[in-house]
Design a protein around this motif. Structure first.
Motif, PDB file in Angstrom:
ATOM      1  N   UNK A   1      24.819  45.171 -45.001  1.00  0.00           N
ATOM      2  CA  UNK A   1      23.810  44.233 -45.500  1.00  0.00           C
ATOM      3  C   UNK A   1      24.444  42.874 -45.768  1.00  0.00           C
ATOM      4  N   UNK A   2      23.664  41.843 -45.525  1.00  0.00           N
ATOM      5  CA  UNK A   2      24.143  40.491 -45.748  1.00  0.00           C
ATOM      6  C   UNK A   2      24.226  40.197 -47.239  1.00  0.00           C
ATOM      7  N   UNK A   3      25.306  39.554 -47.646  1.00  0.00           N
ATOM      8  CA  UNK A   3      25.507  39.238 -49.066  1.00  0.00           C
ATOM      9  C   UNK A   3      25.515  37.728 -49.276  1.00  0.00           C
ATOM     10  N   UNK A   4      24.958  37.334 -50.395  1.00  0.00           N
ATOM     11  CA  UNK A   4      24.998  35.916 -50.748  1.00  0.00           C
ATOM     12  C   UNK A   4      26.417  35.518 -51.131  1.00  0.00           C
ATOM     13  N   UNK A   5      26.818  34.342 -50.689  1.00  0.00           N
ATOM     14  CA  UNK A   5      28.154  33.846 -50.977  1.00  0.00           C
ATOM     15  C   UNK A   5      28.075  32.734 -52.015  1.00  0.00           C
ATOM     16  N   UNK A   6      28.889  32.855 -53.043  1.00  0.00           N
ATOM     17  CA  UNK A   6      28.850  31.879 -54.133  1.00  0.00           C
ATOM     18  C   UNK A   6      29.294  30.497 -53.661  1.00  0.00           C
TER      19      UNK A   6
ATOM     20  N   UNK B   1      26.353  28.330 -52.529  1.00  0.00           N
ATOM     21  CA  UNK B   1      25.628  27.710 -53.641  1.00  0.00           C
ATOM     22  C   UNK B   1      26.400  26.527 -54.208  1.00  0.00           C
ATOM     23  N   UNK B   2      27.717  26.700 -54.335  1.00  0.00           N
ATOM     24  CA  UNK B   2      28.552  25.621 -54.865  1.00  0.00           C
ATOM     25  C   UNK B   2      28.525  24.398 -53.952  1.00  0.00           C
ATOM     26  N   UNK B   3      28.670  24.634 -52.643  1.00  0.00           N
ATOM     27  CA  UNK B   3      28.698  23.508 -51.703  1.00  0.00           C
ATOM     28  C   UNK B   3      27.345  22.808 -51.626  1.00  0.00           C
TER      29      UNK B   3
ATOM     30  N   UNK C   1      25.205  22.444 -54.107  1.00  0.00           N
ATOM     31  CA  UNK C   1      25.166  21.564 -55.274  1.00  0.00           C
ATOM     32  C   UNK C   1      26.056  20.354 -55.120  1.00  0.00           C
ATOM     33  N   UNK C   2      27.222  20.570 -54.534  1.00  0.00           N
ATOM     34  CA  UNK C   2      28.168  19.461 -54.333  1.00  0.00           C
ATOM     35  C   UNK C   2      27.597  18.425 -53.363  1.00  0.00           C
ATOM     36  N   UNK C   3      27.062  18.890 -52.222  1.00  0.00           N
ATOM     37  CA  UNK C   3      26.521  17.968 -51.226  1.00  0.00           C
ATOM     38  C   UNK C   3      25.270  17.252 -51.721  1.00  0.00           C
ATOM     39  N   UNK C   4      24.412  17.958 -52.453  1.00  0.00           N
ATOM     40  CA  UNK C   4      23.215  17.310 -52.997  1.00  0.00           C
ATOM     41  C   UNK C   4      23.608  16.207 -53.973  1.00  0.00           C
ATOM     42  N   UNK C   5      24.599  16.491 -54.815  1.00  0.00           N
ATOM     43  CA  UNK C   5      25.076  15.468 -55.748  1.00  0.00           C
ATOM     44  C   UNK C   5      25.659  14.273 -55.033  1.00  0.00           C
ATOM     45  N   UNK C   6      26.450  14.535 -53.997  1.00  0.00           N
ATOM     46  CA  UNK C   6      27.027  13.431 -53.217  1.00  0.00           C
ATOM     47  C   UNK C   6      25.942  12.624 -52.506  1.00  0.00           C
TER      48      UNK C   6
ATOM     49  N   UNK D   1      19.848  24.649 -46.663  1.00  0.00           N
ATOM     50  CA  UNK D   1      20.095  23.527 -47.575  1.00  0.00           C
ATOM     51  C   UNK D   1      21.520  23.013 -47.448  1.00  0.00           C
ATOM     52  N   UNK D   2      22.458  23.926 -47.215  1.00  0.00           N
ATOM     53  CA  UNK D   2      23.852  23.510 -47.039  1.00  0.00           C
ATOM     54  C   UNK D   2      23.996  22.614 -45.815  1.00  0.00           C
ATOM     55  N   UNK D   3      23.416  23.017 -44.700  1.00  0.00           N
ATOM     56  CA  UNK D   3      23.521  22.227 -43.479  1.00  0.00           C
ATOM     57  C   UNK D   3      22.794  20.889 -43.607  1.00  0.00           C
ATOM     58  N   UNK D   4      21.595  20.920 -44.173  1.00  0.00           N
ATOM     59  CA  UNK D   4      20.816  19.679 -44.283  1.00  0.00           C
ATOM     60  C   UNK D   4      21.446  18.700 -45.264  1.00  0.00           C
TER      61      UNK D   4
END
Length: 744
Positions: free
Chosen positions: A335-340, A343-345, A347-352, A431-434
């Motif tokens: 099963x696919x697992x969420x990677x922390x 989520x961190x990246x 938040x980092x990219x949105x802030x930047x 969201x990470x890619x965008x």
């Protein structure tokens, strides 16, 4: 987590109607409990307070109790009288499989027992529904297993024929000589030690290779040579057959596992609801009812378990070189697992992105660029280059929002799009890619402004103008990167779907293909920006930030042609569906895209040429196209506006709990569809707003409209699958047996 929520979370979404209606039975038990509380002298029980008569808030049963014991521990309290009697009723004397169960409640004469009678009547209905559905699905998988057996016979014979071409020269009697093959079904006439049967090479004289539309050339061959191809006994055919059969085994194994889970979850649900009944009524009816379940087909049938074991054994032997670890990993992916870190990246990219956006705004304000003499030159030449990336980011953000709500309301989008198991992107990955692309875009805009205004960098004007082109190159290289980085499976899935759109109608139209085609129809301005990139850097004087693109007749012609391309792709896809399905429904959908083509062409010509007559033609064609497409959006794609529906002017089944959202979405769809009016009414000529800005706003509104359309379109597709209990994709099999041929 309470069992009801856990039960709902583990359901197969498309089979939801076939599961026991646990929540409804709980509401009946609540009615029983409320009546007992209202009685003047409520009967005391081990679960009620002697002073108040109310149930004590104690956890007598642990969550998922009875996992080791099929139905958990029963109440061993001595009973003086029986509460229920469960009888088995055979509906059809000619078939012993058609059986129903009926419960007789012995306490129906007691005061307030009406709700208990209703409870057992509905309980029987639910159990008979579950048993009937399970029995039907078991028969289906048994038939599929038989078909896979025949496919494996042909595959094994083909493998031996290719590895030893001389083997077929010796005569092989059809009733004796053959090749050993481990099957996945037991045959009474063929049972041998270790479930091994003999397969004759005579099979190859009675099978043909199925030709599927996997390429444009295969489609053309199918049209001229027929739908089947004789075996040519080459390694390419063997490899293709092995790949297809491996996929069929993986999907079949998944179906068996979900069917096994369905059986177990429903048994557990009946156990839980009967325990609740005993707890509420202080009776001991669960033992008799659960004993009936234990003796029923739902509990006694072991066909699914045996099939799972045989499928795993055959898969490991024939597709994993007898390597059990590798075979189990392939047939039952983790099963696919969420990677922390995702989520961190994010938040980092949105802030930047926010910080860079603020920096761009402050730079423009500090330098008073909006009133500078080069403002018009910048908006005409540079703004379209960067708005290209904003269109992509906005579309990705809308898709991320769609995924979030699809998951929240249990819409099986991964199955609908046909993603490989555990490879689909979640909303966090989107969201990470965008956000990462948005960071690069704002950084490029800021660097462009700084390099333009900084006196120390005036000599690098050429480099300044090449920043957008460099960013496009980076995005393109990442998209086609062959290495297993940055979600390669999803990138290639996108590329394949895009290729199918470009080559329409040579490929069979699947849901992701026409879904992507519809996305392209909402990115017309992005495609025109691509044309501007080519003109600006190919024929324009980009070093001086000027171009003569709009003065070229060729550019204006392609400006119209580019806008027509995505609608033409969808029209060809609709024609392919008409040819395959022999249904005129897709043809009516194709007319919708032809009407839109007429509207886009006339509006563009009006903007280029002007004239009162052209304005009337553009407005008329656009009005007709808007009415047609709006009707198709709501009635056909969304399945709404049903006058006689259980939910007036919507549809019978809805996923969203608030019905008003559907009406708001329909109104928004109409309003956003009318964005074309700005071109006919000459809003782009407003002095307070630059023409490039107006085009950007209108294009963005269309992307937002498409995002809303996406949610309700996939929701409707999901509900159609639910209505037909379609939870598994159809995997094409490699071989086709001759009509009337029986297995040797």
């Amino acid at each position: 987590m309470k069992f009801g929520k856990e039960f709902a979370s583990q359901m197969v979404p498309e089979w939801e109607e076939a599961y026991m209606n646990y929540n409804y039975l709980k509401t009946i038990l609540k009615d029983i409990l409320n009546f007992r509380r209202r009685r003047p002298n409520p009967t005391s029980s081990p679960y009620t307070s002697p002073r108040t008569g109310k149930l004590l808030k104690r956890h007598f049963y642990k969550a998922f109790s009875g996992l080791t014991n099929r139905f958990g521990s029963y109440n061993e309290k001595n009973n003086k009288d029986e509460v229920i009697l469960v009888s088995e009723i055979q509906q059809d004397e000619q078939s012993s499989d058609n059986r129903n169960y009926e419960t007789m409640f012995f306490r129906s004469s007691e005061e307030g027992a009406e709700n208990e009678v209703v409870f057992f009547r509905r309980l029987d209905d639910e159990f008979n529904k579950v048993v009937g559905f399970y029995r039907g699905k078991v028969e289906e998988v048994k038939m599929e297993a038989e078909e896979l057996n025949k496919q494996m016979d042909a595959l094994f014979a083909l493998k031996v024929r290719i590895s030893d071409p001389q083997f077929h020269s010796s005569p092989t009697p059809s009733n004796s000589g053959g090749l050993p093959l481990e099957g996945i079904m037991e045959h009474e006439e063929k049972q041998e030690r270790g479930h091994t049967k003999m397969v004759s090479l005579e099979i190859l004289n009675h099978v043909k290779m199925n030709v599927t539309s996997e390429s444009a050339m295969s489609t053309l061959k199918t049209i001229f040579d027929g739908t089947k191809a004789n075996l040519s006994f080459n390694k390419e055919e063997l490899k293709s057959a092995q790949t297809k059969l491996k996929q069929a085994f993986v999907e079949f194994h998944r179906k068996l596992r979900l069917l096994k889970s369905y059986c177990y979850l429903n048994q557990l649900a009946f156990s839980k609801i009967m325990k609740k009944y005993d707890k509420v009524t202080s009776r001991n009816a669960s033992k008799a009812y659960l004993e009936m379940i234990n003796n029923s087909y739902l509990s006694q049938s072991d066909e699914v378990v045996k099939l799972i074991e045989r499928v795993e054994s055959a898969f490991i032997t024939h597709f994993a070189n007898a390597n059990r670890r590798q075979g189990m990993s392939d047939i039952r992916p983790k099963a696919k697992r969420d990677k922390h870190r995702v989520t961190f990246l994010v938040g980092c990219f949105v802030g930047c992105s926010i910080a860079l956006a603020v920096a761009v705004i402050l730079t423009i304000h500090a330098r008073d660029l909006l009133k500078s003499s080069g403002r018009n030159q910048y908006m005409t030449n540079i703004f379209p280059l960067y708005s290209f990336f904003v269109y992509i980011v906005l579309h990705m953000l809308m898709y991320a929002a769609n995924i979030y709500f699809w998951k929240r309301y249990r819409v099986n989008y991964a199955y609908i799009f046909g993603f490989k198991p555990n490879t689909e992107l979640g909303y966090k990955e989107i969201l990470l890619l965008s956000s990462g692309l948005l960071v690069l875009t704002f950084a490029a805009v800021l660097s462009n402004l700084e390099m333009e205004m900084d006196e120390t960098t005036q000599s690098f004007a050429t480099l300044t103008e090449l920043v957008p082109l460099g960013l496009v190159t980076v995005v393109l290289l990442v998209t086609i990167c062959p290495f297993n980085i940055m979600y390669r499976s999803s990138r290639f899935f996108l590329i394949v779907s895009l290729w199918h759109c470009i080559c329409a109608p040579l490929y069979k139209v699947t849901f992701p293909d026409f879904f992507l085609g519809d996305q392209l129809t909402s990115q017309v301005q992005l495609l025109r920006n691509v044309e501007f990139y080519i003109c600006y850097y190919g024929w324009g004087d980009f070093k001086r930030r000027s171009n003569t693109c709009n003065q070229s007749n060729v550019y204006e012609m392609f400006f119209i042609f580019i806008a027509v391309i995505p609608y033409w792709f969808r029209f060809l896809q609709c024609m392919r569906q008409v040819f395959e399905q022999k249904d005129y429904g897709p043809g009516m959908n194709g007319l919708k895209y032809l009407s839109t083509i007429a509207a886009v062409v006339t509006r563009t010509i009006y903007v280029q040429r002007r004239g009162t007559a052209m304005r009337v033609i553009a407005a008329s064609s656009s009005g007709v196209a808007t009415i047609y497409t709006t009707y198709w959006d709501m009635v056909k794609d969304w399945g709404l506006l049903r006058k006689d529906s259980e939910n007036p002017w919507l549809r019978d089944k809805l996923i969203l709990p608030n019905k008003s959202i559907y009406f708001v979405a329909m109104v928004m769809n109409v309003i956003l569809r009318l964005a074309w009016m700005q071109s006919v009414l000459d809003f782009h000529e407003a002095p307070w707003l630059h023409r490039s800005t107006m085009l950007f706003v209108v294009a963005s509104l269309e992307i937002i409209r498409r995002g809303l359309w996406n949610f309700f379109r996939v929701e409707n597709e999901h509900l159609n699958n639910v209505g037909k209990f379609r939870a598994f994709k159809s995997v094409p099999l490699p071989f086709s047996y001759e009509d009337g041929y029986k297995e040797l």
